[in-house]
Design an enzyme around this catalytic site. Structure first.
Site, mmCIF file in Angstrom:
data_model
loop_
_atom_site.group_PDB
_atom_site.id
_atom_site.type_symbol
_atom_site.label_atom_id
_atom_site.label_comp_id
_atom_site.label_asym_id
_atom_site.label_seq_id
_atom_site.Cartn_x
_atom_site.Cartn_y
_atom_site.Cartn_z
ATOM 1 C CB THR A 1 -0.920 0.037 1.242
ATOM 2 O OG1 THR A 1 -0.102 -0.167 2.390
ATOM 3 C CG2 THR A 1 -1.977 -1.034 1.181
ATOM 4 C CB SER B 1 4.321 8.850 10.105
ATOM 5 O OG SER B 1 4.155 9.995 9.303
ATOM 6 C CE LYS B 2 1.626 5.801 3.524
ATOM 7 N NZ LYS B 2 1.260 4.536 2.913
ATOM 8 N NE ARG B 3 -0.557 10.568 5.339
ATOM 9 C CZ ARG B 3 -0.700 9.486 6.080
ATOM 10 N NH1 ARG B 3 -0.311 9.502 7.331
ATOM 11 N NH2 ARG B 3 -1.237 8.387 5.587
ATOM 12 N NE ARG B 4 6.160 12.427 12.315
ATOM 13 C CZ ARG B 4 5.229 11.798 13.021
ATOM 14 N NH1 ARG B 4 4.199 12.440 13.472
ATOM 15 N NH2 ARG B 4 5.351 10.503 13.307
#
Ligand code: GLU
Length: 469
Positions: free
Chosen positions: A12, A234-237
């Site tokens: 994902t 986290s992949k967002r941060r």
């Protein structure tokens, strides 16, 4: 009994460094136990899956040393959908699961304002299958579920605190919890080594194993990987994609050594050790319970050491993707035909001691391959002062008169030019470096000039001198 472990990523997104660490831990454990490593792609979340993420996982694993063909699989969870449904049906038929059509709001209306989990309303109402009817597992009212965890001992969960959880949705599709168990069962998995975030699922999953009549596996939940603020990566941060590190020029050897140090250390106060030492000494049982800090600075330093330890020929080989701009890596500023392998080989040992990641090779050597240097204007302004024109004039004349164009002669010549003006070598070098390379820092100057050659060096110095008029 043959030990069988699995790594079961969901395709994902980019492949997470935490996932890479679990994969390596599984890999080593299997190897130590003379067991089998199975790769299973958990691709049942159709809305979030993409085939390219699967390919990304396979190639990232390959890069880190878990190479295609050396493990069992990849299996795809979606291929086992029939087994998942059959298991759900068995649980229903044996009375271990029941249908329920309550919405969250229904439960909330019955139990009060705060949703505290399902209240077991349909347990004995005998609702049959039908559209919108979810299948729930009937958890035991009494007793406790004790899971055997190689890292955590025997975490114990009171059964009465485990709600009757959903195992198949209203459209009949089994949920992750069940699919994951059925696959592990079908694949004969004996040890489930995975991230701590799955620990809350474990009592539920163990109850499913038991209800399906199979001895549950031994578990090992490894602590999460966190950033410097102790937040879960986290992949967002955070920069979490293994591929991003690969493309930046981290060496696979450095990366996997570093990943294995998250929560564990080899004997004797060592950190940088050959992979064979890690394979010998790693003990899953010794993995630390506290979360592990992924320290990018430390990883960088590690990588620099690994780069310096390479034989020069291997270093030159390792740099090729960045020099050629192949793959996903940004192309270098020169044209392929401008690249000169001999010139690169001449400066490679100098660069090898100075870079921490391979992509840094490009700005260190671009001056060699470009018709004129990429001028860093801030460096120009900072360096070119009142005396620079005079200095360049004298250096051009002195270099032009040199008989032998070698680093040593260049150095003593420029030193003399500086001394005549009461300048130390560092100050004398600066305008020459900026004129020739476009930067204030870089490889040792005189070796660089030797490789660049008389003509190109003098042309660049003259062009800088013209600019100073
Ligand atoms: N697909 C799950 C994940 O990526 C695997 C969970 C497990 O290892 O059991 O988190």
């Amino acid at each position: 009994m043959t030990v069988r472990v699995r790594f079961a990523p969901s395709p994902t997104g980019m492949f997470h460094v935490g996932g890479a660490r679990s994969a390596l831990q599984n890999w080593i454990y299997a190897k130590q136990q003379g067991g089998v490593f199975v790769l299973r792609i958990e691709d049942t979340d159709v809305a979030r899956n993409k085939p390219e993420w699967t390919e990304g996982i396979l190639s990232a694993l390959d890069w880190i040393g878990i190479s295609r063909g050396s493990y069992e699989g990849p299996y795809f969870q979606s291929a086992n959908a029939g087994e998942h449904r059959a298991a759900a049906a068995r649980l229903y038929e044996s009375g271990r699961a029941y249908y329920c059509d309550c919405t969250r709001e229904d439960v909330q209306a019955r139990t009060g304002s705060q949703y505290q989990g399902y209240d077991g309303y349909h347990r004995d109402l005998g609702l049959g299958p039908g559209p919108g009817h979810a299948l729930r597992f009937r958890t035991p009212d009494e007793g406790a579920t004790v899971v055997v965890d190689l890292i955590r001992g025997e975490p114990t969960f009171e059964n009465k605190l485990i709600e009757d959880f959903v195992i198949a949705r209203g459209d009949g599709s089994p949920v992750f919890l069940l699919a994951n168990v059925v696959d592990d069962m079908t694949m004969g998995i004996t040890h489930v080594i995975r991230a701590e975030e799955h620990l809350p699922n474990t009592p539920k999953q163990q109850l499913l194993w038991e209800a399906l009549g199979v001895k549950p596996p031994i578990w090992a939940h490894v602590p999460v990987v966190v950033n410097e603020k102790r937040q879960k990566l986290s992949k967002r941060r955070d920069k979490v994609a293994l591929e991003a590190y690969r493309d930046e020029g981290y060496l696979a050897g450095a990366m996997r050594n570093y990943l294995m140090l998250l929560g564990w250390a080899p004997s004797g106060d060592r950190e940088i050790v050959p992979w064979s030492v890690i394979e010998d000494e790693f003990r899953l049982e010794e993995v630390n319970l506290s979360s592990a800090f992924f320290d990018e600075k430390k990883l960088r330093a590690f990588n620099g050491e690994y780069i310096r330890a390479l034989p020069v020929a291997e270093f030159i080989d390792a740099c090729q993707p960045w020099l050629a701009g192949t793959g996903t890596i940004a192309p270098p500023p020169w044209q392929p035909e401008e690249f000169d392998a001999d010139a690169f080989a001449a400066v490679a040992p100098l660069a090898q001691t100075r870079i921490a990641v391979l992509s840094e090779i490009v700005p260190n050597v671009d001056f060699l391959f470009l018709a004129s240097p990429l001028m860093d204007e801030a460096a120009w302004t900072k360096t070119m002062k009142d005396g620079s024109a005079d200095l360049l004039d004298a250096a051009i004349a002195a270099f032009d008169a040199l008989e032998s164009w070698d680093a040593e002669s260049l150095k003593s010549t420029l030193e003399a030019v500086g001394a005549d003006r009461g300048l130390k070598l560092g100050k004398t070098q600066a305008p020459v470096r900026v004129a020739v390379t476009g930067r204030t820092i870089g490889l040792p100057l005189f070796e660089s000039l030797e490789v660049l050659g008389r003509e190109r060096t003098l042309t660049r110095m003259r062009a800088a001198r013209v600019r100073l008029v």
